[in-house]
Design an enzyme around this catalytic site. Structure first.
Site, PDB file in Angstrom:
ATOM      1  N   HIS A  75      22.926 101.185  42.995  1.00 43.80           N
ATOM      2  CA  HIS A  75      22.835 102.149  42.611  1.00 43.80           C
ATOM      3  C   HIS A  75      22.024 102.064  41.161  1.00 43.80           C
ATOM      4  O   HIS A  75      22.251 101.029  40.838  1.00 43.80           O
ATOM      5  CB  HIS A  75      23.575 103.178  42.613  1.00 43.80           C
ATOM      6  CG  HIS A  75      24.630 103.240  41.748  1.00 43.80           C
ATOM      7  ND1 HIS A  75      24.322 103.090  40.075  1.00 43.80           N
ATOM      8  CD2 HIS A  75      26.001 102.950  41.860  1.00 43.80           C
ATOM      9  CE1 HIS A  75      25.023 102.865  39.234  1.00 43.80           C
ATOM     10  NE2 HIS A  75      26.556 101.933  40.090  1.00 43.80           N
ATOM     11  N   ASP A  77      20.876 104.843  38.906  1.00 45.49           N
ATOM     12  CA  ASP A  77      21.400 105.203  38.171  1.00 45.49           C
ATOM     13  C   ASP A  77      22.435 104.600  36.739  1.00 45.49           C
ATOM     14  O   ASP A  77      23.067 103.859  37.604  1.00 45.49           O
ATOM     15  CB  ASP A  77      21.676 106.722  38.165  1.00 45.49           C
ATOM     16  CG  ASP A  77      22.285 106.822  39.565  1.00 45.49           C
ATOM     17  OD1 ASP A  77      22.671 105.736  40.091  1.00 45.49           O
ATOM     18  OD2 ASP A  77      23.645 107.767  39.142  1.00 45.49           O
ATOM     19  N   ASP A 109      27.957  97.144  35.672  1.00 41.30           N
ATOM     20  CA  ASP A 109      27.762  99.183  37.122  1.00 41.30           C
ATOM     21  C   ASP A 109      26.527  99.475  36.737  1.00 41.30           C
ATOM     22  O   ASP A 109      25.805 100.506  36.053  1.00 41.30           O
ATOM     23  CB  ASP A 109      27.876  99.892  35.710  1.00 41.30           C
ATOM     24  CG  ASP A 109      29.013 101.267  36.900  1.00 41.30           C
ATOM     25  OD1 ASP A 109      28.321 100.916  38.054  1.00 41.30           O
ATOM     26  OD2 ASP A 109      29.132 101.867  36.197  1.00 41.30           O
ATOM     27  N   GLU A 143      23.711 108.352  42.066  1.00 44.08           N
ATOM     28  CA  GLU A 143      25.484 107.816  42.565  1.00 44.08           C
ATOM     29  C   GLU A 143      26.787 108.284  41.029  1.00 44.08           C
ATOM     30  O   GLU A 143      27.824 108.718  41.424  1.00 44.08           O
ATOM     31  CB  GLU A 143      25.612 106.134  42.633  1.00 44.08           C
ATOM     32  CG  GLU A 143      27.251 105.445  42.613  1.00 44.08           C
ATOM     33  CD  GLU A 143      28.311 104.895  41.825  1.00 44.08           C
ATOM     34  OE1 GLU A 143      28.968 104.853  42.371  1.00 44.08           O
ATOM     35  OE2 GLU A 143      27.915 105.816  40.392  1.00 44.08           O
ATOM     36  N   GLU A 144      25.996 108.564  40.237  1.00 42.45           N
ATOM     37  CA  GLU A 144      26.495 108.467  38.986  1.00 42.45           C
ATOM     38  C   GLU A 144      27.559 109.642  39.077  1.00 42.45           C
ATOM     39  O   GLU A 144      27.920 110.376  37.957  1.00 42.45           O
ATOM     40  CB  GLU A 144      26.010 107.772  37.473  1.00 42.45           C
ATOM     41  CG  GLU A 144      26.501 106.431  37.185  1.00 42.45           C
ATOM     42  CD  GLU A 144      27.441 105.892  37.202  1.00 42.45           C
ATOM     43  OE1 GLU A 144      28.439 106.208  37.283  1.00 42.45           O
ATOM     44  OE2 GLU A 144      27.407 104.598  37.046  1.00 42.45           O
ATOM     45  N   GLU A 171      29.862  97.904  44.758  1.00 43.34           N
ATOM     46  CA  GLU A 171      30.175  97.329  44.260  1.00 43.34           C
ATOM     47  C   GLU A 171      31.358  97.405  43.573  1.00 43.34           C
ATOM     48  O   GLU A 171      32.427  98.131  44.258  1.00 43.34           O
ATOM     49  CB  GLU A 171      29.496  98.290  42.785  1.00 43.34           C
ATOM     50  CG  GLU A 171      30.433  99.474  42.554  1.00 43.34           C
ATOM     51  CD  GLU A 171      29.698 100.790  41.792  1.00 43.34           C
ATOM     52  OE1 GLU A 171      29.462 100.107  41.142  1.00 43.34           O
ATOM     53  OE2 GLU A 171      28.509 102.058  42.438  1.00 43.34           O
ATOM     54  N   HIS A 381      30.968 101.892  31.953  1.00 45.03           N
ATOM     55  CA  HIS A 381      30.915 103.264  31.126  1.00 45.03           C
ATOM     56  C   HIS A 381      31.494 103.473  29.667  1.00 45.03           C
ATOM     57  O   HIS A 381      31.167 103.893  28.872  1.00 45.03           O
ATOM     58  CB  HIS A 381      31.580 104.142  31.645  1.00 45.03           C
ATOM     59  CG  HIS A 381      31.385 104.641  33.430  1.00 45.03           C
ATOM     60  ND1 HIS A 381      32.061 105.960  34.013  1.00 45.03           N
ATOM     61  CD2 HIS A 381      30.883 103.873  34.326  1.00 45.03           C
ATOM     62  CE1 HIS A 381      30.982 105.517  35.160  1.00 45.03           C
ATOM     63  NE2 HIS A 381      30.356 104.199  35.832  1.00 45.03           N
TER      64      HIS A 381
HETATM   65  C1  LIG Z   1      33.084 111.910  42.251  1.00 47.16           C
HETATM   66  S1  LIG Z   1      31.236 111.905  42.216  1.00 47.16           S
HETATM   67  C2  LIG Z   1      32.273 110.944  40.670  1.00 47.16           C
HETATM   68  C3  LIG Z   1      31.407 108.607  40.585  1.00 47.16           C
HETATM   69  C4  LIG Z   1      32.247 108.022  39.692  1.00 47.16           C
HETATM   70  N1  LIG Z   1      31.768 107.273  39.712  1.00 47.16           N
HETATM   71  C5  LIG Z   1      31.984 105.982  39.297  1.00 47.16           C
HETATM   72  O1  LIG Z   1      32.559 105.580  38.113  1.00 47.16           O
HETATM   73  C6  LIG Z   1      33.693 108.368  39.377  1.00 47.16           C
HETATM   74  O2  LIG Z   1      33.575 108.709  38.423  1.00 47.16           O
HETATM   75  O3  LIG Z   1      34.338 107.870  39.951  1.00 47.16           O
HETATM   76 ZN   LIG Z   2      28.217 101.874  39.422  1.00 45.32          ZN
HETATM   77 ZN   LIG Z   3      29.409 103.966  37.104  1.00 44.81          ZN
END
Ligand SMILES: CSCC[C@H](NC=O)C(=O)O
Ligand SMILES: [Zn+2]
Ligand SMILES: [Zn+2]
Length: 422
Positions: A75, A77, A109, A143-144, A171, A381
């Protein structure tokens, strides 16, 4: 061979594009990816299922286009950053000359993976390699923030159907040890809001059935459940991805006043939000009952609402996991490719959070979550997210091995035949 600094500067360029949610600069990222694809003579296509959210699809045609293809997904973003809390600005892609660490949001990420795929292809092309199977690279938006407008639309498209994908790579997570980590499934996000109502009254009065008391009872019960799950992890009985996690993420109650909140009024409503993650093997129905009967019982004037509730099962009703035994040739080949690259992976795991891989697994496709980052703290993150340059470069070699192994795989295996019957 190319000078490593040239390879690294392309990674830095990609990292310097600000694709942070909620306003990612998707078009600049798309332009960069497409320009790289051109230099590598890959076919490229921009799909815009949702306006403003372009998805870049690259293709390296295989010698036998009838064989199921390989999809390398990433992804574009990234999550937002608190810039002032970083040592180096999150879009500087600063390379520390002493340690070799590259600091940037997305360094783990997962802009690393997206570009490592491309760098591996560059090396393979330079060596004269020709794939038997077609390789696709997808650079997805959204994705995020859930992926509905990215992976969600992609897997439902005619373009995707025509790709005849046999295996997806997506990932994983960094590993603090020498061993890489690989993921065969992930927990499903359930975002729960629990609401309590009760009689309002004077702040000095003790009485039963206030909204606050009703909510606090739920919070206590949920905390006990959380502690019991966490204890299993602490005791080493279960891995992080194998228990149900519940974390309170907001509390909302009180009567606002110009100076804050009214202090002598017990409010008639109170809410709490929980981020729950459910392993693919968990008993979904029993958790649903627990929520309705214990966490938000109507008998205590409680109600609840899901902001997000992803099923633990795929569309065939089976746990949405990828086999990591001899029944899945792609897993065996993956292990083989890792060894060939002089690397090691630990026991395959359940990803504790969510990735776009779930959209592929939901459709019954095998997907392996993997980001080649060993001896690296898990900083996705987080502040000061970084990846060491040597880890990045090593990861390219690992993908070179995986792509070579996957794209050369010739036999028409039973698992492919049976999937096509579905
Ligand atoms: C439910 S969509 C959210 C996606 C997010 N993905 C990565 O951190 C996560 O919170 O896991
Ligand atoms: Zn990711
Ligand atoms: Zn992420």
């Amino acid at each position: 061979a190319e000078d490593p600094s040239t390879i690294l500067s392309r990674f830095q360029q990609y990292l310097q594009i600000n694709t942070a949610q909620p306003h990612p600069n998707y078009y600049e990222a798309a332009e960069f990816i497409i320009s790289q694809a051109k230099l590598l003579s890959l076919e490229s296509q921009t799909l815009e299922f949702v306006k403003g959210k372009p998805l870049i699809l690259l293709k390296w045609p295989g010698n036998d286009p009838t064989l199921p293809s390989i999809l390398l997904n990433s992804h574009t973003d990234v999550v937002p950053s608190e810039h002032h809390k970083w040592t180096h600005p999150p879009f500087s892609a600063h390379l520390d000359s002493t340690t070799g660490n590259i600091f940037a949001r997305g360094s783990q990420d997962m802009k690393c993976v997206g570009l490592q795929y491309l760098e591996a292809i560059r090396k393979l092309k330079a060596s004269g390699f020709r794939p038997l199977r077609t390789l696709y690279l997808s650079f997805l938006p959204d994705e995020e923030i859930g992926g509905n407008d990215g992976a969600g639309k992609f897997v439902d498209s005619d373009v995707f159907a025509k790709m005849n994908v046999g295996i997806v790579l997506d990932e994983g997570l960094a590993s603090p040890t020498d061993n890489y980590r690989a993921f065969y499934g992930e927990r499903s996000p359930w975002w729960l809001v629990v609401k309590a109502v009760g009689a309002p009254g004077h702040g000095a009065k003790l009485y039963d059935n206030t909204a606050m008391e009703n909510l606090l009872k739920s919070i206590e019960i949920i905390r006990r459940f959380r502690a019991a799950q966490f204890d299993l992890v602490k005791a080493g009985q279960k891995a992080e991805g194998e228990v149900i996690s519940v974390n309170m993420v907001f509390l909302k109650a009180g009567t606002p006043s110009p100076s804050g909140f009214v202090m002598n009024l017990q409010p008639s409503e109170a809410q709490a939000g929980f981020d729950i993650r459910v392993p693919p093997t968990a008993d979904q129905a029993s958790l649903e009952r627990r929520i309705a009967d214990e966490w938000a019982p109507a008998s205590r004037n409680m109600s609840f609402e899901f902001k997000q509730k992803v099923s633990v099962n795929d569309k065939f009703g089976r746990p949405a996991v990828t086999a990591v035994d001899s029944s899945n040739i792609w897993w065996a080949l993956f292990e083989e490719a890792i060894i060939k690259a002089n690397a090691r992976i630990g026991k395959p795991e359940i990803f504790p959070a969510s990735t776009d891989a779930r959209y592929f697994r939901e459709r019954g496709l095998p997907a392996i979550g993997f980001s080649p980052m060993a001896n690296t703290p898990i900083l996705l993150h987080d502040h000061n997210e970084f990846l060491n340059k040597d880890e990045y470069l090593k990861g390219i070699d690992v993908y070179e091995s995986i792509i070579k192994t996957y794209a050369s795989y010739i036999q028409y295996q039973r698992d492919e035949a049976s999937r096509e019957e579905l």
